[in-house]
Design an enzyme around this catalytic site. Structure first.
Site, PDB file in Angstrom:
ATOM      1  N   ASP A  39       0.831  -1.208   0.000  1.00  0.00           N
ATOM      2  CA  ASP A  39       0.000   0.000   0.000  1.00  0.00           C
ATOM      3  C   ASP A  39       0.867   1.260   0.000  1.00  0.00           C
ATOM      4  O   ASP A  39       1.986   1.251   0.507  1.00  0.00           O
ATOM      5  CB  ASP A  39      -0.923  -0.023   1.232  1.00  0.00           C
ATOM      6  CG  ASP A  39      -2.101   0.938   1.086  1.00  0.00           C
ATOM      7  OD1 ASP A  39      -2.384   1.382  -0.046  1.00  0.00           O
ATOM      8  OD2 ASP A  39      -2.741   1.248   2.115  1.00  0.00           O
ATOM      9  N   HIS A  89       2.175   3.213  -8.968  1.00  0.00           N
ATOM     10  CA  HIS A  89       1.950   1.781  -9.253  1.00  0.00           C
ATOM     11  C   HIS A  89       3.107   1.230 -10.095  1.00  0.00           C
ATOM     12  O   HIS A  89       3.591   0.127  -9.878  1.00  0.00           O
ATOM     13  CB  HIS A  89       0.634   1.577 -10.001  1.00  0.00           C
ATOM     14  CG  HIS A  89      -0.572   2.005  -9.221  1.00  0.00           C
ATOM     15  ND1 HIS A  89      -0.734   1.724  -7.888  1.00  0.00           N
ATOM     16  CD2 HIS A  89      -1.694   2.695  -9.589  1.00  0.00           C
ATOM     17  CE1 HIS A  89      -1.898   2.219  -7.462  1.00  0.00           C
ATOM     18  NE2 HIS A  89      -2.487   2.823  -8.474  1.00  0.00           N
ATOM     19  N   LEU A 104      10.759 -20.566  -4.660  1.00  0.00           N
ATOM     20  CA  LEU A 104       9.840 -19.629  -3.996  1.00  0.00           C
ATOM     21  C   LEU A 104       8.489 -19.740  -4.691  1.00  0.00           C
ATOM     22  O   LEU A 104       8.434 -19.781  -5.924  1.00  0.00           O
ATOM     23  CB  LEU A 104      10.368 -18.191  -4.132  1.00  0.00           C
ATOM     24  CG  LEU A 104       9.422 -17.097  -3.626  1.00  0.00           C
ATOM     25  CD1 LEU A 104       9.486 -16.970  -2.103  1.00  0.00           C
ATOM     26  CD2 LEU A 104       9.756 -15.737  -4.248  1.00  0.00           C
ATOM     27  N   ILE A 163      -6.763  -4.663   7.627  1.00  0.00           N
ATOM     28  CA  ILE A 163      -6.553  -5.897   6.854  1.00  0.00           C
ATOM     29  C   ILE A 163      -7.186  -5.809   5.461  1.00  0.00           C
ATOM     30  O   ILE A 163      -6.828  -6.568   4.565  1.00  0.00           O
ATOM     31  CB  ILE A 163      -7.059  -7.094   7.704  1.00  0.00           C
ATOM     32  CG1 ILE A 163      -6.518  -8.423   7.249  1.00  0.00           C
ATOM     33  CG2 ILE A 163      -8.569  -7.128   7.762  1.00  0.00           C
ATOM     34  CD1 ILE A 163      -6.744  -9.534   8.275  1.00  0.00           C
ATOM     35  N   SER A 164      -8.103  -4.840   5.280  1.00  0.00           N
ATOM     36  CA  SER A 164      -8.718  -4.564   3.965  1.00  0.00           C
ATOM     37  C   SER A 164      -9.134  -5.829   3.201  1.00  0.00           C
ATOM     38  O   SER A 164      -8.864  -5.963   2.000  1.00  0.00           O
ATOM     39  CB  SER A 164      -7.784  -3.699   3.110  1.00  0.00           C
ATOM     40  OG  SER A 164      -7.563  -2.443   3.718  1.00  0.00           O
TER      41      SER A 164
HETATM   42  C1  IPE Z   1      -5.513  -2.745  -0.081  1.00  0.00           C
HETATM   43  O1  IPE Z   1      -5.145  -1.422  -0.310  1.00  0.00           O
HETATM   44  C2  IPE Z   1      -5.493  -3.522  -1.341  1.00  0.00           C
HETATM   45  C3  IPE Z   1      -4.212  -3.649  -2.030  1.00  0.00           C
HETATM   46  C4  IPE Z   1      -3.047  -3.223  -1.635  1.00  0.00           C
HETATM   47  C5  IPE Z   1      -4.282  -4.353  -3.253  1.00  0.00           C
HETATM   48  P1  IPE Z   1      -6.242  -0.270  -0.416  1.00  0.00           P
HETATM   49  O2  IPE Z   1      -5.482   0.999  -0.552  1.00  0.00           O
HETATM   50  O3  IPE Z   1      -7.208  -0.584  -1.481  1.00  0.00           O
HETATM   51  O4  IPE Z   1      -6.963  -0.369   0.994  1.00  0.00           O
HETATM   52  P2  IPE Z   1      -7.939   0.635   1.742  1.00  0.00           P
HETATM   53  O5  IPE Z   1      -9.006   1.022   0.766  1.00  0.00           O
HETATM   54  O6  IPE Z   1      -7.121   1.834   2.141  1.00  0.00           O
HETATM   55  O7  IPE Z   1      -8.423  -0.122   2.930  1.00  0.00           O
HETATM   56  C1  IPE Z   2      -1.711   0.192  -3.313  1.00  0.00           C
HETATM   57  O1  IPE Z   2      -1.447   1.544  -3.343  1.00  0.00           O
HETATM   58  C2  IPE Z   2      -1.930  -0.381  -4.687  1.00  0.00           C
HETATM   59  C3  IPE Z   2      -3.310  -0.836  -4.954  1.00  0.00           C
HETATM   60  C4  IPE Z   2      -4.286  -0.857  -4.105  1.00  0.00           C
HETATM   61  C5  IPE Z   2      -3.560  -1.330  -6.277  1.00  0.00           C
HETATM   62  P1  IPE Z   2      -2.616   2.610  -3.329  1.00  0.00           P
HETATM   63  O2  IPE Z   2      -3.001   2.910  -4.731  1.00  0.00           O
HETATM   64  O3  IPE Z   2      -3.706   2.165  -2.442  1.00  0.00           O
HETATM   65  O4  IPE Z   2      -1.870   3.863  -2.699  1.00  0.00           O
HETATM   66  P2  IPE Z   2      -2.470   4.892  -1.668  1.00  0.00           P
HETATM   67  O5  IPE Z   2      -2.962   4.104  -0.483  1.00  0.00           O
HETATM   68  O6  IPE Z   2      -3.579   5.622  -2.353  1.00  0.00           O
HETATM   69  O7  IPE Z   2      -1.302   5.772  -1.330  1.00  0.00           O
HETATM   70 MG    MG Z   3      -4.129   2.418  -0.481  1.00  0.00          MG
END
Ligand code: IPE
Ligand code: IPE
Ligand code: MG
Length: 256
Positions: free
Chosen positions: A25, A42, A136, A197-198
């Site tokens: 994240d 990304h 792995l 934990i999302s």
């Molecule tokens: C969780 O991250 C999902 C992934 C990293 C793929 P999110 O950025 O989507 O989570 P929330 O919305 O902050 O909980």
């Molecule tokens: C995680 O990074 C990647 C995905 C969920 C695909 P984010 O895109 O959620 O990045 P933030 O949380 O907005 O910084």
């Molecule tokens: Mg995020």
């Protein structure tokens, strides 16, 4: 292969986590800090994935699971979702040969029915190519949700063994979870500062050690991984027992 379950057995505690599961994240915030579009984060995040695969191989981690796209991430702006899908395709195209050469077995878990046929085909071909690799196991969770996983396992179990309805055991359900091929995670890491934990591996994280870091995923590096593993090593994994029991001979400690 049958793996120990943290609720039915008292699993061994390896000093190097056997299975590391990561919520990657913070990509969007990494980009925003640099006045770049979110998608630049990304793109940069893929480089961290590459570094983590290498580092986990070097450290003897057997399973690395990365949350790449949640079942809720479809709620994001259309452009971002399609960029992520395109990035998944290009990363697979670019990396699969190298993963194979490095002995990595690739698995993708999640509801693939929502993906374009071209992406599903790439995933299936990558999985088939690397199926016998043992160094792995790299699992990418894509369009994955912990609730989806439990529900699809329940549905498959009911179809497979309808005669046992009302008497299902944990192990019956586990056989149908998307990651039935892997032991439960020892170490769960979430980058980016959120402490939630999302909807990641809800069932499998029952006794994982949790590690949260404010480091944004594109900035997460080998030193940061080592800090997480160091923290894991200092934990006392009791699995319901007392500290005193851990310090008495196994025959006594396991006697419940
Ligand atoms: C969780 O991250 C999902 C992934 C990293 C793929 P999110 O950025 O989507 O989570 P929330 O919305 O902050 O909980
Ligand atoms: C995680 O990074 C990647 C995905 C969920 C695909 P984010 O895109 O959620 O990045 P933030 O949380 O907005 O910084
Ligand atoms: Mg995020």
């Amino acid at each position: 292969m049958i793996f120990p379950s943290a609720t039915r057995d008292v699993p061994e505690v390896p000093s190097v986590p056997r299975h590391v599961a990561i919520i990657m994240d913070g990509n969007g915030r990494w980009a925003k800090k640099r006045f770049l579009p979110r998608v630049a984060g990304h793109k940069r995040g893929v480089e961290t994935v590459r570094a983590m695969v290498k580092a986990c191989i070097e450290r003897g981690v057997a399973y690395l699971t990365l949350f790449a796209f949640s079942s809720e991430n479809w709620r994001r702006p259309k452009d971002e979702v399609s960029f992520l899908m395109g990035l998944f395709v290009s990363a697979l195209e670019a990396e699969i040969g190298k993963l194979h050469a490095n002995g990595v077995c690739l698995r993708v878990v999640g509801d693939l029915s929502a993906f374009e046929p071209r992406l599903v085909d790439l995933i299936r071909r990558g999985e088939a190519l690397t199926a016998d690799n043992k160094r792995l196991t790299l699992t990418i969770a894509a369009n994955y949700g912990g609730r989806w996983d439990i529900l699809q396992a329940v549905n498959r179990l009911c179809k497979a063994e309808p005669e046992k309805a009302g008497n299902y055991q944990e192990c019956d359900l586990e056989a149908h979870l998307a990651m039935a091929y892997a032991p439960e995670p020892d170490l769960f890491i979430r980058t980016g500062g959120e402490e939630r934990i999302s909807n990641f591996l809800l069932w499998q994280l029952a006794y994982a050690e949790f590690y949260f870091t404010p480091i944004l995923w594109p900035d997460f590096d080998v030193a940061a991984l080592d800090a997480a593993i160091d923290s894991y090593r200092k934990r006392e994994r009791r699995f319901g027992r007392t500290s005193e029991q851990l310090n008495t001979p196994a025959s006594v400690a396991n006697d419940r």
